[in-house]
Design an enzyme around this catalytic site. Structure first.
Site, PDB file in Angstrom:
ATOM      1  N   HIS A 126       0.833  -1.207   0.000  1.00  0.00           N
ATOM      2  CA  HIS A 126       0.000   0.000   0.000  1.00  0.00           C
ATOM      3  C   HIS A 126       0.863   1.250   0.000  1.00  0.00           C
ATOM      4  CE1 HIS A 126       0.836   0.509   4.236  1.00  0.00           C
ATOM      5  NE2 HIS A 126       0.303  -0.664   4.540  1.00  0.00           N
ATOM      6  N   HIS A 143       3.934   1.584   2.328  1.00  0.00           N
ATOM      7  CA  HIS A 143       5.135   0.840   1.907  1.00  0.00           C
ATOM      8  C   HIS A 143       5.828   1.581   0.763  1.00  0.00           C
ATOM      9  CE1 HIS A 143       2.260  -2.611   3.015  1.00  0.00           C
ATOM     10  NE2 HIS A 143       3.028  -2.387   4.058  1.00  0.00           N
ATOM     11  N   CYS A 196      -1.984  -9.042  21.537  1.00  0.00           N
ATOM     12  CA  CYS A 196      -2.764  -8.681  20.345  1.00  0.00           C
ATOM     13  C   CYS A 196      -2.213  -9.464  19.158  1.00  0.00           C
ATOM     14  CB  CYS A 196      -2.684  -7.187  20.070  1.00  0.00           C
ATOM     15  SG  CYS A 196      -3.421  -6.755  18.479  1.00  0.00           S
ATOM     16  N   CYS A 236      -1.015  -7.144  16.310  1.00  0.00           N
ATOM     17  CA  CYS A 236       0.292  -6.500  16.539  1.00  0.00           C
ATOM     18  C   CYS A 236       1.385  -7.544  16.649  1.00  0.00           C
ATOM     19  CB  CYS A 236       0.334  -5.728  17.850  1.00  0.00           C
ATOM     20  SG  CYS A 236      -0.813  -4.396  17.980  1.00  0.00           S
ATOM     21  N   CYS A 249      -7.162  -3.582  21.642  1.00  0.00           N
ATOM     22  CA  CYS A 249      -5.932  -2.972  21.115  1.00  0.00           C
ATOM     23  C   CYS A 249      -6.275  -1.593  20.547  1.00  0.00           C
ATOM     24  CB  CYS A 249      -5.359  -3.875  20.032  1.00  0.00           C
ATOM     25  SG  CYS A 249      -4.072  -3.084  19.073  1.00  0.00           S
ATOM     26  N   HIS A 308      -5.647  -1.726  16.616  1.00  0.00           N
ATOM     27  CA  HIS A 308      -6.485  -2.583  15.774  1.00  0.00           C
ATOM     28  C   HIS A 308      -7.934  -2.684  16.236  1.00  0.00           C
ATOM     29  CE1 HIS A 308      -2.316  -3.910  14.909  1.00  0.00           C
ATOM     30  NE2 HIS A 308      -2.783  -3.836  13.687  1.00  0.00           N
ATOM     31  N   LYS A 365      -7.640   8.924   8.417  1.00  0.00           N
ATOM     32  CA  LYS A 365      -6.852   7.711   8.286  1.00  0.00           C
ATOM     33  C   LYS A 365      -7.419   6.885   7.115  1.00  0.00           C
ATOM     34  CE  LYS A 365      -5.218   3.924  11.006  1.00  0.00           C
ATOM     35  NZ  LYS A 365      -5.342   3.030  12.072  1.00  0.00           N
ATOM     36  N   LYS A 406     -10.592   0.903   4.552  1.00  0.00           N
ATOM     37  CA  LYS A 406     -11.487   0.350   3.538  1.00  0.00           C
ATOM     38  C   LYS A 406     -12.913   0.812   3.786  1.00  0.00           C
ATOM     39  CE  LYS A 406      -9.161  -3.634   1.758  1.00  0.00           C
ATOM     40  NZ  LYS A 406      -8.806  -4.994   2.005  1.00  0.00           N
TER      41      LYS A 406
HETATM   42  N1  MSP Z   1       7.250  -5.531   9.609  1.00  0.00           N
HETATM   43  C1  MSP Z   1       7.158  -4.343  10.378  1.00  0.00           C
HETATM   44  C2  MSP Z   1       8.461  -3.587  10.316  1.00  0.00           C
HETATM   45  C3  MSP Z   1       9.664  -4.358  10.725  1.00  0.00           C
HETATM   46  S1  MSP Z   1      11.098  -3.464  10.500  1.00  0.00           S
HETATM   47  C4  MSP Z   1      12.263  -4.374  11.201  1.00  0.00           C
HETATM   48  C5  MSP Z   1       6.027  -3.458   9.859  1.00  0.00           C
HETATM   49  N2  MSP Z   1       5.579  -3.696   8.642  1.00  0.00           N
HETATM   50  S2  MSP Z   1       4.351  -2.958   7.943  1.00  0.00           S
HETATM   51  O1  MSP Z   1       4.246  -3.545   6.647  1.00  0.00           O
HETATM   52  O2  MSP Z   1       3.195  -3.058   8.768  1.00  0.00           O
HETATM   53  O3  MSP Z   1       4.613  -1.458   7.887  1.00  0.00           O
HETATM   54  C6  MSP Z   1       5.650  -0.955   7.110  1.00  0.00           C
HETATM   55  C7  MSP Z   1       5.732   0.539   7.132  1.00  0.00           C
HETATM   56  O4  MSP Z   1       4.607   1.138   6.504  1.00  0.00           O
HETATM   57  C8  MSP Z   1       5.855   1.146   8.519  1.00  0.00           C
HETATM   58  O5  MSP Z   1       6.975   2.003   8.534  1.00  0.00           O
HETATM   59  C9  MSP Z   1       4.582   1.952   8.660  1.00  0.00           C
HETATM   60  O6  MSP Z   1       4.799   3.095   9.396  1.00  0.00           O
HETATM   61  C10 MSP Z   1       4.318   2.315   7.217  1.00  0.00           C
HETATM   62  N3  MSP Z   1       2.953   2.764   7.000  1.00  0.00           N
HETATM   63  C11 MSP Z   1       1.794   2.065   7.131  1.00  0.00           C
HETATM   64  N4  MSP Z   1       0.740   2.888   6.842  1.00  0.00           N
HETATM   65  C12 MSP Z   1       1.203   4.127   6.532  1.00  0.00           C
HETATM   66  C13 MSP Z   1       0.623   5.312   6.047  1.00  0.00           C
HETATM   67  N5  MSP Z   1      -0.681   5.474   5.904  1.00  0.00           N
HETATM   68  N6  MSP Z   1       1.467   6.325   5.708  1.00  0.00           N
HETATM   69  C14 MSP Z   1       2.833   6.211   5.752  1.00  0.00           C
HETATM   70  N7  MSP Z   1       3.405   5.108   6.190  1.00  0.00           N
HETATM   71  C15 MSP Z   1       2.625   4.124   6.779  1.00  0.00           C
HETATM   72  O7  MSP Z   1       5.596  -2.593  10.587  1.00  0.00           O
END
Ligand code: MSP
Length: 672
Positions: free
Chosen positions: A18, A21, A126, A129, A148, A151, A303, A306
Site C-alpha cells: 500500500h 510501503h 494482540c 500486533c 488494542c 487494531h 486515516k 477500507k
Molecule cells: N514488519 C514491520 C516492520 C519491521 S522493521 C524491522 C512493519 N511492517 S508494515 O508492513 O506493517 O509497515 C511498514 C511501514 O509502513 C511502517 O513504517 C509503517 O509506518 C508504514 N505505513 C503504514 N501505513 C502508513 C501510512 N498510511 N502512511 C505512511 N506510512 C505508513 O511494521
C-alpha cells in the site's frame, strides 16, 4: 569513497503493498540517488518480514502452505516497486537461510553476555500486533477484556514459558546513548517522545513464543520460536553479512555498519529507537547513526481505511500518474516527519502547477527559443545591456543559492523544503525570461548580444536545475538533460560542479514536452469510475485493464495503435448477466473451475473458467458475473463449456479478477 547505508522497514507479508510501503521505499530511493550523485558508495536495503502468527493465519485463510503464500506476496511487492521504478541493492526476506543464521548468532551473543533468561510470561496479547501490549497501548473493552488501540480488537490473555531480554537493564545505557548521540532519533519531537517513554522505565521483553511455529527457532531450544521483533530488526545486519558468509560476512558488515539512515514510520519508532539499539548494545554492536520516523499519509484528512473508502490504490495511482510525478508529490507535499494528506486532486494540482507550468514550461520555452532564434545551437555568452547583465548575474546567484540550499535541506531530510528551494529558482529564471522578453530582442539584430545572454543564462540555469532535481525526478531530469544536448547520465553529475559557460556552441536535442498538463476532471472521472467498479458487489474487482507502461513518458498517454471496431462488430457479442449457482474444482486441472451459471434460461449453463488458483469455489456461489453467452461451445478436459465469464487480467501474471455489477441485476439481463 564514503559509504552510505540506508534501510526501509521490512514489510509484513500479511497485506498487499500500500501507499505506506511505497512511500518509505520511494524516500529511500530518492536519498540513495542523492547520495550516489554526490559520490557516495550507497547501499539501499529493503525487504519483507515474513514470520509470525499473523502471517501463518493469513496463509491459512488463503488456503496455501505458508511459504507459498509469502512467496506470492513478496513477488507482488517486488513487482509493485518495479512498476514505480524503485531500485534497491538487496531485498532481504526473513525466511532466507543466511538471515536465520545471522539472527541465531546475535541471539547466542546476547545470551552469552547474560542479557537473555528464561521465565514465564503472562499478559494481554494482540494477534494483529503480534505482541503483548503495555497498558497505554490498550483501551478498556467489554467484560474487562481490553482492546488494542491500533487494531480495535479484543486481546487474548496469554501465559507461557518464554525467554526474556533484559531490557530493564538498558534504561540508563539507552538514555546515555541518546544524550551522546543527538542525531540518533529524528525528528526532534519524536526523540523527546522516546526519551520520556524510556525515562518512565522499561520492562523486560518477552523474546520467544512456544505457541508460534512459523519463525526462527531459538538456538539450543527449538521448541521456542523467536519473537518477531528480534528476528525482524536483525535483518538490517544479517543482510550485510552479520553472522553469515553468504551476504559478505564480516568484511561487508565492517564496511557498511553502522547504518547511516534507517527510515521508519512513526508507529514502529519505539521498536527501532529502544529495542533495536538495546539488542545491538547487548550483542556488543554499535547502534545505527540515525533512525528517522516519518508521519502517516492520511486521505482527505482521515486515516485511510477500507470502510471509509479512502484508500489510495497503488494500481490506480500508477495507471494515471507517472513515477516521477508521484515521487515529486510525495516528497513535496509531506513535511518529512509529519503526517500528510494524499488526494488525487492535490496530486493533479501539484503536478500541473509545479511540473507542467513550472519546470516543464521553463524547459520547453527555453529550448524552443534556442531552436527558433539560434538554430538549435546554444549561443556563446553575448555582451548584453548593463541591466540584463546585472539581472543574469542575479539569476546565477539565485541558482547557486538554490543549489546549496537544496543540499542543506536534503541532508537534513527536509525534502519538501529542498524542493521549495528548487521551485523558487525555477520561478526566478522564468521571471527573468518574461521580463527580458527574448522574443522582442530577437527582432533587432543590434540586440543579439542581449538575446544570447538571456538564452545562455536560461539554458545554464535549466541544466543546473535538471541536475539538482535528478534524485527527485530521475526520468524527467534525464529527459531535460538529453534535450539540452548533454550526453551521459545526469544522475552522476554533481550539481555544484556544473559551470556557467561550457555548453556554448552545443547543439540541443529534440524538444519534447516533459510534463503535459493533466485534465483534472477527466482524470478524476476515470479514477472514480474505477473505484466504483472496485467497490462493486463482485468484490475487490479491478475492471480496467492494467495498461500502465513500465517506462516513462512523464504523464500517462493513451496506448498507441488501438484497432477500433464498429458498433455492429460489438453487437455480435452477446453479453449477459448471470448468477453462479455452483462452482467446483476440476480434478487434476489446477487452474480450472466448473461452474453452473443461471442466465435466466430454462437450465443453468455449464461454464469452465481458468480461475481456480485465485478463487475459492464456495465463495463464488451467488455472485453475479458477466458471461459471453453466444460463444461457440468448446470442450475442456472432456467437458463442454457453454460460454465465457469476463475477468480483468491484472499484473504480469494476468491474475483474473471477475467483472461484476454495482447494482442488482436480473439473471440474463443483456449488456449493451
Ligand atoms: N514488519 C514491520 C516492520 C519491521 S522493521 C524491522 C512493519 N511492517 S508494515 O508492513 O506493517 O509497515 C511498514 C511501514 O509502513 C511502517 O513504517 C509503517 O509506518 C508504514 N505505513 C503504514 N501505513 C502508513 C501510512 N498510511 N502512511 C505512511 N506510512 C505508513 O511494521
Amino acid at each position: 569513497m564514503s559509504k552510505f547505508y540506508i534501510t526501509t522497514p521490512i514489510y509484513y507479508v500479511n497485506s498487499r503493498p500500500h501507499l505506506g510501503h511505497l512511500y518509505t521505499t520511494l524516500v529511500a530511493d530518492t536519498v540513495t540517488r542523492y547520495k550516489r550523485q554526490r559520490g557516495y558508495e550507497t547501499f539501499f536495503l529493503t525487504g519483507t518480514d515474513e514470520h509470525g502468527q499473523n502471517i501463518e493465519r493469513a496463509a491459512e485463510k488463503a488456503g496455501l502452505p505458508v511459504k507459498e503464500h509469502v512467496d506470492r506476496i513478496v513477488a507482488e511487492f517486488q513487482e509493485m516497486f518495479h512498476r514505480f521504478h524503485l531500485g534497491y541493492d538487496h531485498w532481504i526476506r526473513t525466511t532466507d537461510e543466511y538471515h536465520k543464521q545471522g539472527v541465531a548468532e546475535l541471539w547466542r551473543r546476547v545470551k552469552a553476555n547474560g542479557h537473555i533468561y528464561k521465565g514465564q510470561y503472562e499478559g494481554w496479547y494482540c494477534v494483529a500486533c503480534n505482541g503483548f501490549l503495555s497498558e497505554d497501548e490498550t483501551l478498556p473493552g467489554p467484560g474487562d477484556i481490553p482492546i488494542c488501540k491500533t487494531h480495535e480488537r479484543p486481546l487474548d490473555r496469554l501465559a507461557e514459558e518464554s525467554y526474556f531480554f533484559r531490557l530493564s537493564a538498558f534504561q540508563e545505557k539507552l538514555l546515555e546513548y541518546y544524550e551522546a548521540h543527538p542525531d540518533f532519533i529524528r525528528p526532534e519531537s519524536r526523540r523527546n517522545e522516546v526519551l520520556s517513554f524510556v525515562r518512565g522505565g522499561l520492562n523486560d521483553l518477552s523474546v520467544s513464543r512456544v505457541s508460534v511455529k512459523w519463525g526462527i527457532p531459538v538456538p539450543d531450544d527449538p521448541k521456542h520460536t523467536m519473537y518477531v521483533w528480534f528476528d525482524a530488526l536483525t535483518n538490517y545486519i544479517t543482510a550485510i553479512g552479520y553472522g553469515n558468509e553468504q551476504r559478505g560476512g564480516n568484511a561487508q558488515f565492517e564496511k557498511l555498519w553502522p547504518a547511516d539512515l534507517q527510515l521508519v514510520g512513526k508507529d514502529i519508532l519505539r521498536f527501532h529507537a529502544i529495542y533495536w539499539p538495546a539488542f545491538l548494545l547487548a550483542g556488543g554492536l554499535e547502534p545505527p547513526k540515525t533512525v528517522f520516523a516519518h508521519g502517516f499519509w492520511l486521505s482527505g484528512g482521515r486515516k485511510m481505511s477500507k470502510t471509509l473508502g479512502n484508500v489510495i490504490d497503488l494500481n490506480t495511482l500508477r495507471r494515471h500518474f507517472m513515477p516521477d510525478a508521484i515521487r515529486y508529490f510525495c516528497l513535496r507535499e509531506m513535511v518529512f516527519g509529519h503526517d500528510g494528506d494524499f488526494t488525487y486532486e492535490a496530486l493533479i494540482d501539484r503536478v500541473n502547477a509545479d511540473l507542467a507550468d513550472g519546470l516543464g514550461n521553463l524547459s520547453s520555452r527555453t529550448l524552443t527559443m534556442i531552436n527558433r532564434f539560434c538554430e538549435g545551437v546554444i549561443p556563446i555568452a553575448g555582451a548584453g545591456s548593463e541591466e540584463l547583465t546585472a539581472q543574469a548575474k542575479e539569476v546565477r546567484l539565485a541558482i547557486e543559492q538554490a543549489t546549496s540550499e537544496f543540499d542543506r535541506e536534503f541532508d537534513g531530510c527536509n525534502f519538501s523544503r529542498a524542493i521549495e528551494a528548487a521551485q523558487a529558482a525555477i520561478a526566478r529564471v522564468d521571471k527573468f525570461i518574461s521580463d527580458s522578453k527574448p522574443w522582442n530582442l530577437a527582432k533587432d539584430p543590434a540586440l543579439r548580444g542581449s538575446l544570447d545572454l538571456v538564452l545562455l543564462t536560461s539554458v545554464l540555469a535549466l541544466r543546473r536545475l535538471a541536475a539538482i532535481l535528478a534524485p527527485v525526478l530521475p526520468e524527467s531530469s534525464q529527459a531535460i538533460w538529453a534535450q539540452l544536448g548533454e550526453s551521459g547520465e545526469v544522475a552522476t553529475v554533481v550539481p555544484s560542479a556544473l559551470g556557467w559557460e561550457q555548453p556554448a556552441g552545443q547543439k540541443i536535442g529534440e524538444v519534447k514536452p516533459i510534463f503535459p498538463k493533466l485534465d483534472r476532471k477527466k482524470v478524476m472521472d476515470d479514477i472514480k469510475q474505477e473505484e466504483n467498479a472496485q467497490n462493486s458487489p463482485a468484490g475487490e474487482t479491478v475492471v480496467v485493464p492494467d495498461t500502465a507502461p513500465l517506462e516513462t513518458p512523464a504523464v500517462a498517454e493513451p496506448a498507441p495503435g488501438i484497432a477500433y471496431i464498429t458498433i455492429d462488430d460489438f453487437a455480435k457479442v452477446e453479453l449477459r448477466a448471470g448468477e453462479i449457482k455452483t462452482a467446483e474444482r476440476v480434478p487434476k486441472a489446477d487452474k480450472l473451475l466448473r461452474m453452473t451459471i443461471d442466465l435466466g434460461e430454462a437450465e443453468p449453463r455449464q461454464i469452465l473458467a481458468g480461475i481456480a488458483q485465485y478463487y475459492e469455489p464456495e465463495k463464488l456461489v451467488g455472485r453475479k458475473v458477466i458471461v459471453v453467452a453466444n460463444l461457440a461451445p468448446r470442450k475442456l478436459r472432456g467437458m463442454e463449456s457453454q460460454g465465457m465469464v469476463l475477468a480483468a487480467a491484472v499484473g504480469e501474471e494476468g491474475r483474473p479478477i471477475l467483472a461484476g455489477f454495482l447494482e442488482d441485476v436480473p439473471n440474463g439481463a443483456k449488456l449493451r
